[in-house]
Design a protein around this motif. Structure first.
Motif, mmCIF file in Angstrom:
data_model
loop_
_atom_site.group_PDB
_atom_site.id
_atom_site.type_symbol
_atom_site.label_atom_id
_atom_site.label_comp_id
_atom_site.label_asym_id
_atom_site.label_seq_id
_atom_site.Cartn_x
_atom_site.Cartn_y
_atom_site.Cartn_z
ATOM 1 N N GLN A 1 0.700 -1.304 0.034
ATOM 2 C CA GLN A 1 0.040 0.027 0.062
ATOM 3 C C GLN A 1 1.000 1.244 0.108
ATOM 4 O OE1 GLN A 1 -2.843 0.390 2.797
ATOM 5 N NE2 GLN A 1 -3.195 -1.931 3.251
ATOM 6 N N VAL A 2 0.165 2.335 -0.555
ATOM 7 C CA VAL A 2 1.353 3.723 -0.519
ATOM 8 C C VAL A 2 0.436 4.696 0.139
ATOM 9 C CG1 VAL A 2 2.199 5.344 -2.082
ATOM 10 C CG2 VAL A 2 2.275 3.064 -2.889
ATOM 11 N N HIS A 3 1.234 4.996 1.221
ATOM 12 C CA HIS A 3 0.243 6.185 1.983
ATOM 13 C C HIS A 3 1.228 7.660 1.446
ATOM 14 C CE1 HIS A 3 -1.510 7.329 6.012
ATOM 15 N NE2 HIS A 3 -1.351 8.373 5.431
ATOM 16 N N TYR A 4 0.413 8.400 0.632
ATOM 17 C CA TYR A 4 0.808 9.404 -0.005
ATOM 18 C C TYR A 4 0.263 10.870 0.494
ATOM 19 C CZ TYR A 4 1.973 12.456 -4.193
ATOM 20 O OH TYR A 4 2.026 13.422 -5.142
ATOM 21 N N VAL A 5 1.165 11.779 0.745
ATOM 22 C CA VAL A 5 0.731 12.751 1.181
ATOM 23 C C VAL A 5 1.472 14.217 0.562
ATOM 24 C CG1 VAL A 5 0.656 14.568 3.302
ATOM 25 C CG2 VAL A 5 0.600 11.981 3.600
ATOM 26 N N GLN A 6 0.458 15.138 0.017
ATOM 27 C CA GLN A 6 1.085 16.141 -0.617
ATOM 28 C C GLN A 6 0.421 17.389 -0.013
ATOM 29 O OE1 GLN A 6 0.491 18.131 -5.094
ATOM 30 N NE2 GLN A 6 1.124 15.678 -5.169
ATOM 31 N N ASN A 7 1.240 18.490 -0.034
ATOM 32 C CA ASN A 7 0.530 19.656 0.344
ATOM 33 C C ASN A 7 0.300 20.797 -0.782
ATOM 34 O OD1 ASN A 7 3.710 20.235 0.080
ATOM 35 N ND2 ASN A 7 3.173 22.318 0.690
ATOM 36 N N VAL A 8 -0.405 21.844 -0.420
ATOM 37 C CA VAL A 8 -0.634 23.033 -1.474
ATOM 38 C C VAL A 8 -0.205 24.120 -0.509
ATOM 39 C CG1 VAL A 8 -2.084 24.474 -2.533
ATOM 40 C CG2 VAL A 8 -2.818 21.966 -2.251
#
Ligand code: 5CA
Ligand code: ZN
Length: 409
Positions: free
Chosen positions: A75-82
């Protein structure tokens, strides 16, 4: 914030490979060992202009990281901000006489459309800096109370000397750090700082600018690096697998972020690998919103360019190299897409099991997308010239190209 819809990732026969990737901190290639849930943080856009090919190239690199992991059944736990409040965003809003929140929302919406069209997998958590502010304030207070931050005319600075590992992400000398700090949002010339490189954690409210309740810090807004740290710690925790962005983020952004987090938690490292994509140029200069030498994903899409061709153009360069966007790069990609589509348009063809392994191996080897494309080119060329009788081979190639490269044939 909401992210964007995910395109489905087909499962492939056989076994995926563990990713070996270049890590900026060690300066060498490391084999990642993420466990069943891989954790990745990729720095998001500052939404004051549309997504250009440089952004798209960087997000393409980290999309490949996830596709390699998904192929290993993780599984991939992906976080991105703005970065939805920042000096350049506020300046652009003033210049154009528009509300800064509307500008940020409009450009973020366009970014989502571009990412969807390019089949970039969405983050599980897509978090704006503004919505993260309530979580940032206590982190800055903690750093101050621990003696790792100090006040200067109401602004709060992080003291880089409190992190014994400071400098270990970018490995630059003091002079290079000073130059880059001045270029990339720092203020090394400001008098009375403990160290000229110390970055701001909290900026006291300025006349005519938005500000938020900072509890004991007073009203203001957060510094850039602590935003990404707060979001990463909240959603991933320390020691996550990959911190990603373009090479212009290695210093100061990822260096400072790692130090903030390491001092806050007393743990090391912030991330197992710091991975940086090369810079895309136009007319000999880095494509950048501040210079305005841009090719927009949305403009190409509206001109009728197939997003799969844009994606192939990005994939035709190694993610770590600096490269130049030209009309020829796109023309070559359009042509390649045509050849590949012709090759998979028949129900049977040349066996493709070996091709699946070649593409897997190329990507696992520091995301060598050009080698993956060359492998598909070889299959497509023979398939178009000679064909074959293996039923389902073209379907397998389509699924491989979709699952591992994000290209819909
Ligand atoms: N909001 C911050 C990160 S927290 C930021 O750097 N935003 S940005 O909009 O300027 O860039 C978004 C991403 O695109 C960053 O990873 C940046 O390194 C990358 N990027 C910007 N320009 C280029 C370029 N010309 N080529 C490749 N990548 C680029
Ligand atoms: Zn960031």
């Amino acid at each position: 914030m909401h992210a964007w819809p995910a395109s489905e990732v087909p499962a492939l026969p056989g076994k995926g490979r563990d990713l070996r990737i270049h890590d900026t901190a060690t300066g060498g290639r490391i084999t990642l060992d993420p466990g069943p849930v891989a954790r990745i943080y990729v720095c998001g856009i500052t939404p004051y202009d549309a997504t250009h090919m440089g952004h798209a190239a960087t997000y393409n690199a980290f999309d490949l990281v996830q596709r390699v992991w998904l192929d290993t059944k993780r599984q991939v736990h992906y976080v991105q901000n703005v970065t939805d409040v920042d000096d350049p965003l506020l300046e652009r809003a003033v210049r154009d006489g528009q509300d800064w929140t509307e500008l940020a929302e409009r450009e973020t919406a366009l970014f989502r459309e571009d990412m969807t069209a390019l089949r970039m997998l969405p983050p599980k958590h897509y978090i704006g800096a503004v919505e993260a502010i309530p979580g940032i304030v206590p982190l800055v207070e903690r750093l101050r109370d621990a003696g790792a931050a100090y006040e200067l005319d109401g602004d709060v600075y992080f003291s880089v000397e409190t992190d014994p590992h400071f400098g270990g992400v970018s490995n630059l000398d003091a002079e290079a750090m000073r130059l880059l700090s001045a270029e990339r949002g720092g203020d090394p010339e400001r008098p009375d700082k403990k160290n000229p490189l110390d970055p701001m954690l909290w900026m006291a409210a300025r006349e005519g600018e938005p500000s938020w309740d900072g509890a004991s810090l007073g009203p203001g807004r957060p510094g850039w690096h602590i935003e990404c740290v707060a979001i990463a710690l909240d959603h991933l925790g320390m020691g996550f697998d990959v911190q990603g962005g373009g090479s212009d983020l290695a210093f100061p952004h990822h260096e400072m972020g790692a130090s903030h987090a390491q001092v806050l938690t007393g743990e090391y490292p912030f991330a197992q690998a710091y991975v940086h994509a090369g810079m895309v140029a136009l007319d000999g200069e880095k494509m950048s919103k501040s210079k305005g030498n841009l090719v927009f994903v949305s403009k190409l899409r509206h001109d009728g360019v197939d997003p799969a061709a844009i994606r192939l153009a990005l994939l035709s360069h190694h993610y770590r190299s600096d490269w130049e966007w030209t009309d020829q790069v796109l023309a070559d990609a359009v042509e390649r897409l045509g050849r590949w589509r012709a090759a998979v348009s028949r129900p049977d063809g040349l066996p493709a099991e070996a091709l699946v392994e070649e593409v897997r191996e190329a990507l696992a080897d520091d995301l060598d997308a050009p080698a993956a494309l060359a492998a598909v080119d070889r299959w497509a060329e023979r398939q178009n010239a000679e064909g074959g009788t293996d039923e389902g081979a073209p379907g397998l190639v389509s699924r491989t190209v979709d699952a591992l490269l994000g290209v819909a044939l």
